[in-house]
Design a protein around this motif. Structure first.
Motif, PDB file in Angstrom:
ATOM      1  N   GLU A  63       0.837  -1.206   0.000  1.00  0.00           N
ATOM      2  CA  GLU A  63       0.000   0.000   0.000  1.00  0.00           C
ATOM      3  C   GLU A  63       0.868   1.252   0.000  1.00  0.00           C
ATOM      4  O   GLU A  63       0.618   2.199  -0.755  1.00  0.00           O
ATOM      5  CB  GLU A  63      -0.928  -0.001   1.223  1.00  0.00           C
ATOM      6  CG  GLU A  63      -1.947  -1.112   1.181  1.00  0.00           C
ATOM      7  CD  GLU A  63      -2.650  -1.362   2.493  1.00  0.00           C
ATOM      8  OE1 GLU A  63      -3.721  -1.997   2.461  1.00  0.00           O
ATOM      9  OE2 GLU A  63      -2.141  -0.943   3.569  1.00  0.00           O
ATOM     10  N   GLN A 109      -8.807  -0.028   2.920  1.00  0.00           N
ATOM     11  CA  GLN A 109      -8.537  -1.404   3.310  1.00  0.00           C
ATOM     12  C   GLN A 109      -9.844  -2.167   3.553  1.00  0.00           C
ATOM     13  O   GLN A 109      -9.986  -3.312   3.115  1.00  0.00           O
ATOM     14  CB  GLN A 109      -7.679  -1.442   4.578  1.00  0.00           C
ATOM     15  CG  GLN A 109      -6.249  -1.017   4.367  1.00  0.00           C
ATOM     16  CD  GLN A 109      -5.476  -0.894   5.676  1.00  0.00           C
ATOM     17  OE1 GLN A 109      -6.056  -0.718   6.752  1.00  0.00           O
ATOM     18  NE2 GLN A 109      -4.157  -0.956   5.577  1.00  0.00           N
ATOM     19  N   GLY A 157      -5.689   0.818  -0.199  1.00  0.00           N
ATOM     20  CA  GLY A 157      -5.949  -0.423   0.510  1.00  0.00           C
ATOM     21  C   GLY A 157      -5.787  -1.604  -0.421  1.00  0.00           C
ATOM     22  O   GLY A 157      -6.223  -1.554  -1.570  1.00  0.00           O
ATOM     23  N   GLU A 161      -6.173  -5.913  -0.388  1.00  0.00           N
ATOM     24  CA  GLU A 161      -6.529  -7.175   0.286  1.00  0.00           C
ATOM     25  C   GLU A 161      -6.598  -8.272  -0.764  1.00  0.00           C
ATOM     26  O   GLU A 161      -7.038  -8.026  -1.883  1.00  0.00           O
ATOM     27  CB  GLU A 161      -7.875  -7.063   0.998  1.00  0.00           C
ATOM     28  CG  GLU A 161      -7.870  -6.153   2.200  1.00  0.00           C
ATOM     29  CD  GLU A 161      -7.064  -6.670   3.378  1.00  0.00           C
ATOM     30  OE1 GLU A 161      -6.873  -7.910   3.482  1.00  0.00           O
ATOM     31  OE2 GLU A 161      -6.628  -5.853   4.195  1.00  0.00           O
TER      32      GLU A 161
END
Length: 156
Positions: free
Chosen positions: A33, A64, A137, A139
């Motif tokens: 990030e 995120q 973000g 993931e």
């Protein structure tokens, strides 16, 4: 010994009460990030935008969370579910000129991801808009696909 008790007590009371207003937990920025943010900042600077442009931790947290939702199938890939996240950001830090970019990528390399981001329609224009804040973000889902959310806006 008695002289040390009073300063220690004052420090303890100060430490415990200084956190009362903090309504959120600690935001940990992942390496990828931070690297993507640095690439956005460098891209802006290379194109003449040298004003303030910070990686804002409240925006990082919301990016995120949104990336997590996309990675877990709660939100489809796209910016349609960001309204609540923008509301949270504006409640905490204000701001305007909201811009957002989302992407899914099987790459874990920030250079490749940034190249993919720049290929998205409107991404370059968003990066070069009048902005001062950024939140990135990232993931991954169970298959290893990265879901990237980039939130951008201006705060005076």
């Amino acid at each position: 010994m008695k002289k040390l008790r009073l300063p220690a007590l004052i420090i303890l009371i100060t430490a415990l009460t200084s956190c009362e207003k903090d309504d959120g937990g600690f935001t940990q920025v992942k390496g990828i990030e931070s690297l993507i943010y640095q690439m956005i900042k460098a891209y802006r600077e290379d194109n003449g935008h040298t004003g303030p442009f910070v990686h804002q931790f409240i925006m990082v947290r919301e990016a995120q969370v949104y990336s997590y939702k996309m990675a877990n199938g709660v939100e489809p890939l796209g910016t349609g579910g960001l309204t609540g996240h923008w509301s949270t950001i504006h409640e905490k830090i204000g701001g305007y000129n909201d811009q957002s970019i989302v992407l899914s990528s099987t790459s874990g390399n920030e250079d490749e991801i940034f190249t993919q981001i720049l290929q998205l329609p409107g991404a370059e224009e968003k990066f070069l808009d009048d902005l001062t804040q950024c939140g990135v973000g990232v993931e991954a889902d169970t298959a290893g696909t990265n879901f990237i959310t980039i939130l951008l806006m201006k705060v005076d």
